[in-house]
Design an enzyme around this catalytic site. Structure first.
Site, short mmCIF file in Angstrom:
data_model
loop_
_atom_site.label_atom_id
_atom_site.label_comp_id
_atom_site.label_asym_id
_atom_site.label_seq_id
_atom_site.Cartn_x
_atom_site.Cartn_y
_atom_site.Cartn_z
N HIS A 190 1.02 -1.54 0.27
CA HIS A 190 -0.27 0.44 0.10
C HIS A 190 0.69 1.22 -0.08
CE1 HIS A 190 -2.70 -3.17 2.95
NE2 HIS A 190 -3.23 -2.42 0.73
N LYS A 238 -0.94 -6.21 -7.80
CA LYS A 238 -0.79 -7.46 -7.16
C LYS A 238 -2.35 -8.18 -7.23
CE LYS A 238 -1.67 -9.96 -2.83
NZ LYS A 238 -2.90 -10.22 -3.65
P1 AMP Z 1 -6.54 -3.76 -1.16
O1 AMP Z 1 -6.36 -3.27 0.59
O2 AMP Z 1 -5.98 -5.71 -0.76
O3 AMP Z 1 -8.04 -4.01 -0.61
O4 AMP Z 1 -5.34 -4.12 -1.80
C1 AMP Z 1 -5.31 -2.50 -2.01
C2 AMP Z 1 -4.48 -1.76 -3.11
O5 AMP Z 1 -3.62 -1.89 -2.61
C3 AMP Z 1 -4.80 -2.18 -4.34
O6 AMP Z 1 -4.49 -1.64 -5.24
C4 AMP Z 1 -3.98 -3.59 -4.30
O7 AMP Z 1 -3.60 -4.35 -5.95
C5 AMP Z 1 -2.58 -2.98 -3.66
N1 AMP Z 1 -1.62 -3.72 -3.05
C6 AMP Z 1 -2.28 -4.48 -1.97
N2 AMP Z 1 -1.35 -5.70 -1.93
C7 AMP Z 1 0.42 -5.11 -2.80
C8 AMP Z 1 1.22 -5.56 -2.97
N3 AMP Z 1 1.89 -6.73 -2.85
N4 AMP Z 1 1.69 -4.86 -4.18
C9 AMP Z 1 1.32 -3.91 -3.92
N5 AMP Z 1 -0.04 -3.80 -4.23
C10 AMP Z 1 -0.81 -3.90 -3.42
#
Ligand code: AMP
Length: 301
Positions: free
Chosen positions: A37, A169
């Protein structure tokens, strides 16, 4: 860093920045933040420049979870998230509650901890992407992307971003959101930032918290499968039959006792159409249950 909890206050702020000609960068998240994030926040900061502002939202969107999924147990730690955002130089943290995002979604309408979108009393409009969202995650989680595109469209209308950053991801999610923004003329540039990984290759994810220590070790299987696919494509002169490679990788993953492949797909990264032959530039995506935790990963071959 300002913390905003209401839709009207967020829109008021955003309109103010717009009037002053400041660019707005936006990173939507479900919280329990990690360095993946943070990398998106840094990307947003670079994109909007010195005079720009960066907004991060934390909202665990009930409509993208099915009733059997982990909404009620989804990890949360707002105090830690605040610190992380402050340290990353975020200007505004937008943390709306369910009642703000889906008015009148009362607690009596919860179904096993899940707020069901079809029983909201004052909400009946959805944004549905009808092509790219069909395969892969869309097969395993049929209502997932409808929830994602709907909440992202709502957030875009609240935060009014010029640039929004999503992680590679969740590759299919990024492609679906890009298509939605394009199809519905949202005046926002969608940027996709690379996947941030642990030292052993496991993609950072809020859900990694669910893994027991021996499952955590086995979870590296997803990354190893991607690496193995890369090796195979690299060392092969001819295109590799997708069926054969899928079987090999599934076997490799499932030699770990806690791992069970949900799907493993080879596809064109633009159209997301499955491919019968795997070559350089083909994309792989996979979902694997490690114990009870469902992990996803992907990469370009
Ligand atoms: P989430 O909180 O899981 O909904 O993720 C929020 C954002 O962070 C989304 O755009 C995800 O694709 C991104 N994200 C989650 N994990 C990663 C990671 N390991 N590397 C890069 N971006 C990520």
């Amino acid at each position: 860093m300002r913390i905003v909890t209401t839709v009207s206050a967020m829109q008021r702020l955003a309109r103010g920045w717009k009037r002053k000609g400041q660019l707005i960068g936006f990173v939507p998240t479900m919280g329990y933040l990690h360095n993946g994030h943070v990398s998106l926040m840094n990307k947003a900061t670079r994109q909007v420049g010195k005079r720009g502002v960066v907004v991060v939202s934390i909202y665990v969107n009930p409509t993208q979870f099915s009733p059997e999924e982990d909404l009620a147990n989804y990890p949360r730690d707002l105090a830690r998230d605040k610190k992380l955002c402050r340290d990353a130089g975020v200007d505004v943290l937008f943390v709306p509650g369910d009642k703000r995002m889906y008015p009148r979604a009362g607690s009596s309408r919860r179904d096993g901890g899940t707020i069901r979108s079809d029983v909201f009393s004052d909400f009946s409009t959805h944004v549905v992407e009808e092509s790219l969202s069909r395969g892969m995650e869309g097969v395993s989680r049929p209502t997932h992307f409808r929830g994602v595109t709907t909440v992202v469209a709502k957030l875009f209308n609240i935060v009014l971003p010029d640039v929004a950053v999503f992680g590679a991801k969740d590759f299919q999610q990024a492609v679906v959101v890009k298509r939605m923004a394009h199809d519905l003329h949202f005046p926002v540039k969608i940027i996709v930032a690379p996947t941030v990984r642990e030292d052993d290759g496991l993609a950072l994810s809020s859900r990694n918290k669910y893994l027991l220590p021996d499952e955590r070790e086995q979870a590296v299987a997803l990354w190893q499968a991607i690496q193995q696919a890369r090796e195979t494509v690299k060392s092969s002169k001819a295109p590799v039959p997708a069926g054969r490679l899928r079987s090999e990788l599934k076997w490799l993953i499932e030699t770990r006792p806690a791992a069970r492949v949900d799907y493993l797909e080879f596809f064109d990264p633009e159209t997301l159409q499955p491919l019968a032959e795997v070559r350089r530039g083909t994309h792989i995506a996979l979902a694997v249950f490690v114990g009870k935790t469902r992990l996803i990963d992907n990469g370009r071959l």
